[in-house]
Design a protein around this motif. Structure first.
Motif, PDB file in Angstrom:
ATOM      1  N   THR A 206     -85.687   0.450 -28.846  1.00  0.00           N
ATOM      2  CA  THR A 206     -84.375   0.933 -28.411  1.00  0.00           C
ATOM      3  C   THR A 206     -83.807   0.125 -27.256  1.00  0.00           C
ATOM      4  O   THR A 206     -82.725   0.437 -26.767  1.00  0.00           O
ATOM      5  CB  THR A 206     -84.479   2.403 -27.985  1.00  0.00           C
ATOM      6  OG1 THR A 206     -85.420   2.513 -26.904  1.00  0.00           O
ATOM      7  CG2 THR A 206     -84.952   3.271 -29.152  1.00  0.00           C
ATOM      8  N   SER A 207     -84.515  -0.893 -26.795  1.00  0.00           N
ATOM      9  CA  SER A 207     -84.044  -1.683 -25.654  1.00  0.00           C
ATOM     10  C   SER A 207     -82.998  -2.699 -26.103  1.00  0.00           C
ATOM     11  O   SER A 207     -83.164  -3.345 -27.151  1.00  0.00           O
ATOM     12  CB  SER A 207     -85.213  -2.415 -24.992  1.00  0.00           C
ATOM     13  OG  SER A 207     -86.173  -1.492 -24.527  1.00  0.00           O
TER      14      SER A 207
ATOM     15  N   GLU B 244     -73.523  -4.196 -31.789  1.00  0.00           N
ATOM     16  CA  GLU B 244     -73.986  -4.135 -30.406  1.00  0.00           C
ATOM     17  C   GLU B 244     -73.161  -5.048 -29.504  1.00  0.00           C
ATOM     18  O   GLU B 244     -72.912  -4.731 -28.338  1.00  0.00           O
ATOM     19  CB  GLU B 244     -75.466  -4.512 -30.335  1.00  0.00           C
ATOM     20  CG  GLU B 244     -76.387  -3.498 -30.993  1.00  0.00           C
ATOM     21  CD  GLU B 244     -77.822  -3.992 -31.053  1.00  0.00           C
ATOM     22  OE1 GLU B 244     -78.139  -4.980 -30.347  1.00  0.00           O
ATOM     23  OE2 GLU B 244     -78.617  -3.404 -31.807  1.00  0.00           O
TER      24      GLU B 244
ATOM     25  N   GLN C  84     -79.917   4.381 -31.420  1.00  0.00           N
ATOM     26  CA  GLN C  84     -80.213   4.572 -29.998  1.00  0.00           C
ATOM     27  C   GLN C  84     -80.045   3.244 -29.245  1.00  0.00           C
ATOM     28  O   GLN C  84     -79.510   3.205 -28.131  1.00  0.00           O
ATOM     29  CB  GLN C  84     -81.632   5.097 -29.819  1.00  0.00           C
ATOM     30  CG  GLN C  84     -82.033   5.314 -28.354  1.00  0.00           C
ATOM     31  CD  GLN C  84     -81.166   6.357 -27.685  1.00  0.00           C
ATOM     32  OE1 GLN C  84     -81.164   7.515 -28.077  1.00  0.00           O
ATOM     33  NE2 GLN C  84     -80.423   5.952 -26.660  1.00  0.00           N
ATOM     34  N   ARG C  85     -80.508   2.163 -29.865  1.00  0.00           N
ATOM     35  CA  ARG C  85     -80.338   0.840 -29.243  1.00  0.00           C
ATOM     36  C   ARG C  85     -78.867   0.479 -29.135  1.00  0.00           C
ATOM     37  O   ARG C  85     -78.414  -0.096 -28.137  1.00  0.00           O
ATOM     38  CB  ARG C  85     -81.094  -0.212 -30.050  1.00  0.00           C
ATOM     39  CG  ARG C  85     -81.035  -1.606 -29.430  1.00  0.00           C
ATOM     40  CD  ARG C  85     -81.930  -2.581 -30.174  1.00  0.00           C
ATOM     41  NE  ARG C  85     -81.538  -2.734 -31.562  1.00  0.00           N
ATOM     42  CZ  ARG C  85     -82.242  -2.281 -32.595  1.00  0.00           C
ATOM     43  NH1 ARG C  85     -83.363  -1.624 -32.387  1.00  0.00           N
ATOM     44  NH2 ARG C  85     -81.837  -2.465 -33.840  1.00  0.00           N
TER      45      ARG C  85
ATOM     46  N   THR D 270     -77.412   2.464 -26.238  1.00  0.00           N
ATOM     47  CA  THR D 270     -77.876   1.910 -24.963  1.00  0.00           C
ATOM     48  C   THR D 270     -77.169   0.599 -24.645  1.00  0.00           C
ATOM     49  O   THR D 270     -76.778   0.338 -23.498  1.00  0.00           O
ATOM     50  CB  THR D 270     -79.395   1.692 -25.009  1.00  0.00           C
ATOM     51  OG1 THR D 270     -80.041   2.913 -25.375  1.00  0.00           O
ATOM     52  CG2 THR D 270     -79.915   1.226 -23.664  1.00  0.00           C
ATOM     53  N   THR D 271     -76.989  -0.236 -25.661  1.00  0.00           N
ATOM     54  CA  THR D 271     -76.334  -1.525 -25.444  1.00  0.00           C
ATOM     55  C   THR D 271     -74.870  -1.339 -25.073  1.00  0.00           C
ATOM     56  O   THR D 271     -74.349  -2.039 -24.180  1.00  0.00           O
ATOM     57  CB  THR D 271     -76.445  -2.396 -26.717  1.00  0.00           C
ATOM     58  OG1 THR D 271     -77.827  -2.556 -27.057  1.00  0.00           O
ATOM     59  CG2 THR D 271     -75.825  -3.762 -26.490  1.00  0.00           C
TER      60      THR D 271
ATOM     61  N   ARG E 289     -73.503   1.179 -23.543  1.00  0.00           N
ATOM     62  CA  ARG E 289     -73.430   1.664 -22.171  1.00  0.00           C
ATOM     63  C   ARG E 289     -73.732   0.545 -21.176  1.00  0.00           C
ATOM     64  O   ARG E 289     -73.124   0.476 -20.100  1.00  0.00           O
ATOM     65  CB  ARG E 289     -74.403   2.829 -21.988  1.00  0.00           C
ATOM     66  CG  ARG E 289     -73.927   4.102 -22.690  1.00  0.00           C
ATOM     67  CD  ARG E 289     -74.948   5.207 -22.641  1.00  0.00           C
ATOM     68  NE  ARG E 289     -74.411   6.439 -23.251  1.00  0.00           N
ATOM     69  CZ  ARG E 289     -75.154   7.427 -23.707  1.00  0.00           C
ATOM     70  NH1 ARG E 289     -76.480   7.358 -23.633  1.00  0.00           N
ATOM     71  NH2 ARG E 289     -74.586   8.504 -24.240  1.00  0.00           N
ATOM     72  N   LEU E 290     -74.650  -0.331 -21.547  1.00  0.00           N
ATOM     73  CA  LEU E 290     -74.950  -1.463 -20.682  1.00  0.00           C
ATOM     74  C   LEU E 290     -73.752  -2.402 -20.584  1.00  0.00           C
ATOM     75  O   LEU E 290     -73.419  -2.906 -19.495  1.00  0.00           O
ATOM     76  CB  LEU E 290     -76.178  -2.205 -21.214  1.00  0.00           C
ATOM     77  CG  LEU E 290     -76.573  -3.480 -20.473  1.00  0.00           C
ATOM     78  CD1 LEU E 290     -76.834  -3.196 -19.000  1.00  0.00           C
ATOM     79  CD2 LEU E 290     -77.804  -4.116 -21.114  1.00  0.00           C
TER      80      LEU E 290
END
Length: 573
Positions: A112-113, A517, A554-555, A558-559, A561-562
């Motif tokens: 998920t990173s 992403e 999920q990844r 997260t991406t 939001r980053l």
């Protein structure tokens, strides 16, 4: 004092190499130097110790037996960078992006990173748009990153600024920065300084001259063309080709006389480039000549249309064909007839037509495609009864020439940047077939989309995905502006959700997920929360597919939001 050193004599080098060779082969196969003929132990239990002793002595001798060399000249101080420094949070973020390495996870599932290496290009583009300068201590890491990834080099070197070029002159590993920067980082003269411009053009290195011509062309197209004309006759063929290519910037009718002269150039590649540029000018003499040739090959087949009309009058199926016999009115669809050229004459070759066809390609179709591609698209409305591009593309073509004719029109629409013809050749995105009426490949459709504005392009691709899914949309997504417009982003997320619910192979969509992403608008993250749970897997689903999909979404969240945090950090005053 800063000094360098050099070995005193050559024999020491030979002795050291002998010791290294013995260590590699083993003392049981080679006697250590200086230990034979009774001067020391031969092969046996003491030989390894003797080898290490000899290596220790030789190491001390090599270090001591050096004489000082002349001190190196100190480099000039690095130039100043006038741009404002990065905000502290953005500088910390850059350090994290530069320390991440591709493949650090060892392969397999990504988890998920976020993939930070894929976010670095976007971060650099935003930082360049904001006009920030990098922290000096990060320049080596920036240059290392650009060295390993050629796709990063333009943005990384722009962000690194003049100090990166200063460093590149001191480290051979970074010399690529000098080659990648026009003129090797040399400052161009003021473009209003005619004497300095003329001197650099006549005496500068090739890269400096290309940079000068490109800079002048972007500001004063006529002045750049006149400067090129002063030395055109004495330039090498490969240099003439590069210089001629710079005329694409600001191409206009005033360039026609120069390009017409280039049609007689000794180099075939120069002639072909000049012809391509002239064909992009619909009002040029070459375009007019190509129009005459192309018109001779394409026309409405009136004989076949008349026969179709007569058949419609007498056929028992007139009603089904839409013919109203009672009123005497008949409906017959006109047909485009094609008669390809039978030879490639010298005039055609002078105007850029390549006579020799590629392997597996017929000569006549090869010549025909080049003629139609170079003819102004406005030719066809006049030639084919005043019809619009959409009406022309809808007409049937005789003898299986439709693919060749439509493919040539596609290339012409891209070359002439004609949005109306591009729309006609693309067709409706919701058409039953994935291909438009004229585009014969995804690559051509992508090029046609490039002639439309960003909003229309995104809407067309969104409609395509809604009808045909994501299986053929990857290449089309690549030409859409980033971040994706809301309709396109929603279409991609909906299609991914449908694929997940259908139990599709999740790795089949990894490329699209990676694009999402990087390209999905971070504001869309709120629509993804419902996709984070592991779905119930249908009976025919791939084992573990649900978990993979949840992990991938999920990844993605997260991406996004980053990326939002990165943008906020760079927007900080």
């Amino acid at each position: 004092m800063n000094r360098t050193s050099a070995p005193v004599d050559a024999p020491a080098t030979g002795t050291w190499e002998g010791l290294v060779t013995t260590a590699l082969l083993g003392t049981d196969r080679r006697t250590p130097p200086g230990t034979s003929h009774g001067t020391g132990p031969g092969p046996g239990s003491e030989a390894p110790v003797a080898l290490l002793d000899a290596a220790a002595v030789e190491t001390v001798r090599r270090r001591a037996g050096l004489r000082p060399a002349r001190a190196a000249e100190r480099p000039q101080p690095a130039p100043k960078d006038p741009r404002p420094p990065l905000p502290p949070a953005a500088a910390r973020r850059l350090a994290l992006l530069l320390t991440d390495r591709p493949g650090a996870s060892g392969g397999g599932r990504r988890g998920t990173s976020p993939d930070l290496t894929e976010l670095l290009p976007q971060w650099l583009a935003t930082a360049n748009a904001r006009g920030f300068a990098p922290p000096p201590q990060m320049l080596p890491a920036l240059l290392d990153a650009a060295r390993g990834r050629t796709d990063l080099r333009p943005a990384a070197l722009e962000f690194a600024g003049p100090r990166a070029l200063w460093l590149a002159r001191l480290n051979p590993d970074w010399r690529f920065a000098l080659r990648s920067t026009p003129g090797g980082g040399a400052a161009l003269p003021h473009l209003q300084d005619d004497d300095s411009v003329r001197q650099l053009w006549q005496e500068g290195l090739f890269a400096e001259r290309v940079a000068l011509l490109s800079a002048l062309r972007s500001r004063e197209p006529a002045a750049a063309r006149q400067l090129l004309a002063t030395t055109w006759a004495t330039e090498r063929a490969e240099d003439r080709l590069m210089f001629l290519d710079s005329l694409r910037t600001g191409l206009g009718p005033d360039d026609e006389p120069f390009l017409e002269q280039a049609l007689a150039d000794r180099s075939r590649n120069v002639r072909a480039t000049a012809a391509e540029l002239l064909s992009a000018l619909p009002g040029s003499a070459l375009a007019a000549r190509m129009a005459v040739r192309a018109e001779a090959c394409v026309a409405i087949d009136h004989i076949q249309a008349a026969q179709a009309t007569q058949a419609a009058k007498t056929s028992q199926s007139a009603q089904a064909a839409g013919v109203t016999a009672a009123s005497g009115a008949t409906v017959a669809t006109p047909t485009i007839a094609v008669e390809a050229p039978h030879e490639c004459d010298p005039g055609m070759e002078r105007d850029g037509v390549v006579a020799k066809a590629p392997a597996g390609r017929g000569e006549r179709s090869w010549w025909f495609g080049q003629l139609v591609e170079a003819a102004p698209l406005g030719t066809w409305s006049r030639r084919l009864g005043g019809r619009t591009p959409r009406e022309i593309v809808a007409l049937p073509v005789t003898d299986d020439w439709q693919g060749e004719l439509h493919a040539a029109w596609c290339r012409a629409a891209v070359r002439q940047r004609d949005a109306e013809w591009s729309r006609a050749l693309l067709g409706e995105p919701s058409a039953p077939e994935a291909g438009g009426p004229g585009a014969v490949s995804l690559a051509e459709r992508a090029k046609l989309l490039g002639t439309l504005d960003a909003t229309e392009r995104a809407e067309w691709v969104a409609g395509f995905i809604a009808t045909h899914g994501l299986s053929e949309a990857f290449q089309l997504l690549g030409v859409c502006a980033v971040p994706w417009a809301p309709p396109l982003g929603r279409a991609v997320v909906d299609a991914l959700n449908i694929a997940r619910d259908a139990g599709s192979y999740p790795w089949s969509f990894s490329g699209v997920m990676g694009l999402a992403e990087r390209c999905l608008d971070p504001s869309e993250v709120c629509r993804l929360d419902a996709l984070l749970a592991v779905p119930d897997e249908p009976e025919n689903a791939s084992p573990g597919a649900g978990g993979y999909w949840a992990e991938a979404f999920q990844r993605l969240v997260t991406t996004l939001r980053l990326r939002a945090a990165m943008s906020e950090e760079l927007n900080t005053p």
